[in-house]
Scaffold this motif. Structure first.
Motif, mmCIF file in Angstrom:
data_model
loop_
_atom_site.group_PDB
_atom_site.id
_atom_site.type_symbol
_atom_site.label_atom_id
_atom_site.label_comp_id
_atom_site.label_asym_id
_atom_site.label_seq_id
_atom_site.Cartn_x
_atom_site.Cartn_y
_atom_site.Cartn_z
ATOM 1 N N SER A 19 0.802 -1.229 0.000
ATOM 2 C CA SER A 19 0.000 0.000 0.000
ATOM 3 C C SER A 19 0.832 1.276 0.000
ATOM 4 O O SER A 19 0.301 2.368 -0.194
ATOM 5 N N ARG A 42 -2.690 -3.930 4.796
ATOM 6 C CA ARG A 42 -3.818 -3.732 5.716
ATOM 7 C C ARG A 42 -4.760 -2.626 5.242
ATOM 8 O O ARG A 42 -5.940 -2.645 5.558
ATOM 9 N N ARG A 43 -4.246 -1.667 4.494
ATOM 10 C CA ARG A 43 -5.064 -0.505 4.114
ATOM 11 C C ARG A 43 -5.737 -0.754 2.761
ATOM 12 O O ARG A 43 -5.182 -0.486 1.703
ATOM 13 N N GLN A 44 -6.945 -1.284 2.831
ATOM 14 C CA GLN A 44 -7.634 -1.738 1.625
ATOM 15 C C GLN A 44 -7.918 -0.595 0.658
ATOM 16 O O GLN A 44 -7.852 -0.787 -0.566
ATOM 17 N N TYR A 63 -6.243 -7.476 -5.596
ATOM 18 C CA TYR A 63 -5.778 -7.115 -4.256
ATOM 19 C C TYR A 63 -6.665 -7.752 -3.203
ATOM 20 O O TYR A 63 -7.813 -8.135 -3.478
ATOM 21 N N GLU A 65 -7.152 -7.262 1.266
ATOM 22 C CA GLU A 65 -6.700 -6.751 2.556
ATOM 23 C C GLU A 65 -5.976 -7.865 3.301
ATOM 24 O O GLU A 65 -6.525 -8.954 3.488
ATOM 25 N N THR A 66 -4.735 -7.593 3.718
ATOM 26 C CA THR A 66 -3.892 -8.648 4.286
ATOM 27 C C THR A 66 -3.044 -8.107 5.426
ATOM 28 O O THR A 66 -2.272 -7.167 5.246
ATOM 29 N N ASP A 67 -3.173 -8.720 6.577
ATOM 30 C CA ASP A 67 -2.277 -8.496 7.708
ATOM 31 C C ASP A 67 -1.343 -9.700 7.753
ATOM 32 O O ASP A 67 -1.794 -10.828 8.002
ATOM 33 N N GLN A 73 -4.731 -14.964 6.524
ATOM 34 C CA GLN A 73 -4.842 -13.871 5.554
ATOM 35 C C GLN A 73 -3.754 -13.958 4.485
ATOM 36 O O GLN A 73 -4.010 -13.650 3.315
#
Length: 250
Positions: A19, A42-44, A63, A65-67, A73
């Protein structure tokens, strides 16, 4: 979207920490070079904007959202790449945090965060991708370490330890894959313009890093190295690249 890619030069590349900073710039450079990028962070909303930018320029991007501290995830991100594009050619384990502080400050929460993101996040990326790459008979891991993985500095002991670990894990993985076609590259950037310094809660360490960053490289210097490593022939493994500003003493 297509379920596979027909041009053998086109790689499906998964990037964590996509991101901002190195991850974002690498995604743009790889897409411009004709590769398919699958973005995780993390920042979708930032991922969505980046994917839109890539598509508007004629590239292909997905894409999620992934931590990276969550194995599930990371598995989902790599699974998305295989599901949508049929392969996972490259995984760039780029997500990282750098909350520097002196050991005596005892910032245990920050120490644990660095271990979770910088080490376990890389391990989760390897665990998600290795079975897929072994099954398809090829693959490439690019793990982002640091000059902090080559030397230790005050306030950076734990951060450097995590980056030494990335190098050790990467080299061990490379040696274990000598009988196959899976490549492993370690990228060790010097100081680069990024948001990493903003994670430093210790005032003295944050001020010192801001001073150090006056000679910082642009992220595209690292992105070019990623493209170079990925586009080498299959029998060439660019094992490690150290990239630092010309004026850097470290």
């Amino acid at each position: 979207m297509s379920t596979s890619h027909t041009n053998p030069q086109t790689k499906v590349v998964v990037i964590t920490g996509a991101s901002s900073g190195i991850g974002e710039t690498a995604a743009l450079a790889l897409a411009q070079a004709g590769h398919i990028v699958v973005l995780g962070a993390r920042r979708q909303e930032r991922l969505a904007a980046l994917a839109d930018k890539i598509r508007a320029a004629g590239g292909t991007a997905a894409y999620l959202e992934t931590d990276v501290t969550s194995k599930a995830q990371v598995d989902a991100l790599v699974g998305l790449a295989r599901e949508q594009f049929g392969r996972v050619d490259v995984i760039v384990n780029n997500a990282g945090v750098m909350p520097l502080s002196a050991m005596q400050e005892l910032k245990l929460d920050e120490w644990e965060r660095m271990v979770d993101v910088n080490i376990k996040g890389v391990l989760y990326g390897i665990a998600a991708g290795l079975p897929i790459m072994k099954a398809q008979g090829s693959g490439h891991f690019i793990n982002v370490s640091s000059i902090g993985g080559h030397a230790v500095y005050p306030t950076a002991a734990v951060y450097c330890a995590t980056k030494y670990a990335v190098r050790a894990i990467s080299e061990g993985l490379r040696q274990e894959q000598l009988d196959g076609d899976i490549r492993v590259t370690i990228i060790s950037p010097g100081v680069v313009e990024s948001e990493l310094a903003e994670s430093i809660s210790d005032p003295a360490a944050r001020a010192a890093m801001r001073e150090f960053r006056q000679i910082a490289l642009k992220p595209d210097a690292i992105a070019r190295a990623l493209v170079y490593a990925i586009e080498q022939p299959a029998d060439v493994d660019v094992s490690e690249i150290i990239i630092r500003p010309t004026q850097s003493p470290y």
